[in-house]
Design an enzyme around this catalytic site. Structure first.
Site, PDB file in Angstrom:
ATOM      1  N   GLN A 206       0.920  -1.139  -0.094  1.00 24.37           N
ATOM      2  CA  GLN A 206      -0.020   0.054  -0.094  1.00 24.37           C
ATOM      3  C   GLN A 206       0.765   1.163   0.145  1.00 24.37           C
ATOM      4  O   GLN A 206       0.568   2.176  -0.584  1.00 24.37           O
ATOM      5  CB  GLN A 206      -0.784  -0.069   1.194  1.00 24.37           C
ATOM      6  CG  GLN A 206      -2.021  -1.021   1.212  1.00 24.37           C
ATOM      7  CD  GLN A 206      -1.620  -2.506   1.731  1.00 24.37           C
ATOM      8  OE1 GLN A 206      -0.482  -2.674   1.842  1.00 24.37           O
ATOM      9  NE2 GLN A 206      -2.707  -3.036   2.275  1.00 24.37           N
ATOM     10  N   ASP A 247      -6.792   1.173  12.368  1.00 28.63           N
ATOM     11  CA  ASP A 247      -8.008   0.321  11.989  1.00 28.63           C
ATOM     12  C   ASP A 247      -9.019   0.000  13.277  1.00 28.63           C
ATOM     13  O   ASP A 247     -10.111  -0.047  12.982  1.00 28.63           O
ATOM     14  CB  ASP A 247      -7.739  -0.910  11.391  1.00 28.63           C
ATOM     15  CG  ASP A 247      -7.008  -0.652   9.919  1.00 28.63           C
ATOM     16  OD1 ASP A 247      -5.662  -0.439   9.893  1.00 28.63           O
ATOM     17  OD2 ASP A 247      -7.787  -0.848   9.045  1.00 28.63           O
TER      18      ASP A 247
END
Ligand code: MRU
Length: 356
Positions: A206, A247
């Site tokens: 990512q 997260d």
């Protein structure tokens, strides 16, 4: 704002289609080489988009889930409210099972479910209309939260600083400015210059595919490094702060983020560099007392062995361990930046105050 910067911060990563029947996302697995938009009509495609990381990043997953369940609710053919609710909940649970760690997924779906249960006296048509409004609200709120996080985060750094980031917590993962990348994009808009070091973020890259792409496109000085180079750039004196996303944040400040984040935090502590976690309050889960309560997603070993390589780089049957996230202990975190302000230790107190 320059056009280049605008193109990065105003990208339509997740949106409702013009006719309101489908969710349109940028396929993040195709970036940076191809900008491909996918139109998701079916539950299986929505599940797959989240599971395969075509849409990814905690806030973006939540927004996509909210629009998805709205689109699926439109398709429900039920004789009465009871039938509608049962089918809605079945679809909700299905979408919710696509990934376990980012709490924004269940947070957004629960918000959508509450609209259904709180309006049982209304017609199904009216409920579906309210679901559309709620999904839009979740999206609009995220835009505002990211901007506020960016403002708060910008107070922690100064012009010319070197910043290390891990994974991708920019506009693609959220709305507009992003979280960890937000202060850098906002600072750039105001004429500040930063030197950013982006960890490539094995195994799904990512950092390489998305963070360096976004920052480079925005005109920010970005240097891509492999994950195992974080120590040397810190030792060289090139890093004044680490900015990462999250997260799921537990009540004691333990924060789950992309695998490798906790290693960066340990290094930062060694080199006496402040380590900041940036995220909206929609990413906090106070039902998790500590990071021990956070479920960590385990993914396919093939992502380590062969994905992104022309040929497999390891034997087909070699054992692999592929956790997608780790938990950074709160003792390693200098501060947690939210849209409501900056939390400092002791986190059990500062986080509880956020939700009071
Ligand atoms: O597996 P991913 O790419 O969804 O993991 C994303 C991250 O770990 C991000 O840092 C996090 O979701 C924050 S995005 C603002």
């Amino acid at each position: 704002m320059t056009e280049a910067l605008r193109q990065v911060t105003h990208i339509n990563n997740v949106a409702l289609s013009e006719d309101g029947a489908a969710v349109v996302i940028i396929d993040q697995t195709r970036l940076p080489n191809d900008t491909v938009y996918l139109t998701l009509h079916k539950a299986e495609d929505m599940y797959d988009a989240i599971f395969q990381l075509k849409v990814r990043g905690a806030p973006a997953i939540g927004i996509c889930a909210a629009y998805s369940i709205y689109c699926l609710a439109r398709q429900i053919k039920a004789a009465d409210y009871t039938g509608f609710l049962a089918e809605f909940q079945r679809q909700k649970e299905y979408l919710n099972s696509s990934r376990p760690t980012a709490v924004n997924l269940s947070w957004a779906l629960n918000r959508m479910e509450k609209v259904v249960t709180a309006n049982s006296h209304k017609s199904i048509e009216e409920i579906v209309g309210l679901l559309r409004e709620e999904a839009q609200k979740i999206h609009d709120e995220d835009v505002a939260m990211c901007l506020a996080i960016s403002e708060h985060g910008l107070t922690l750094i100064k012009d010319g600083d070197g910043i290390l980031t891990h994974c991708n917590a920019g506009p693609l993962a959220t709305s507009r400015y992003g979280t960890a990348l937000g202060p850098l994009l906002l600072g750039k808009e105001r004429g500040m210059e930063f030197r950013v070091f982006a960890d490539e973020t094995r195994p799904l890259l990512q950092g390489a595919r998305l963070t360096s792409y976004e920052l480079h496109k925005a005109g920010i000085d970005v240097t891509l490094i492999c994950d195992n180079m974080a120590s040397i750039v810190m030792k060289n004196g090139w890093i004044q702060a680490c900015f990462v996303g999250c997260d799921r944040v537990a009540a004691n400040g333990d924060a789950a983020n992309k695998i490798g984040t906790s290693g960066v935090a340990i290094l930062a502590k060694h080199y006496n560099i402040p380590f900041y976690v940036l995220g909206p309050t929609s990413t906090f889960d106070l039902s998790c007392k500590t990071g021990e309560d956070i479920e960590i997603e385990l993914r396919d070993p093939a992502e380590i062995r062969e994905k992104f390589y022309k040929e497999p780089m390891a034997l087909k049957d070699v054992k692999c361990y592929n956790p997608a996230f780790d938990v950074t202990d709160h003792s390693l975190i200098t501060a947690i930046v939210t849209e409501k302000g900056i939390c400092y230790p002791p986190y059990d107190k500062s986080i509880a105050a956020l939700f009071r």
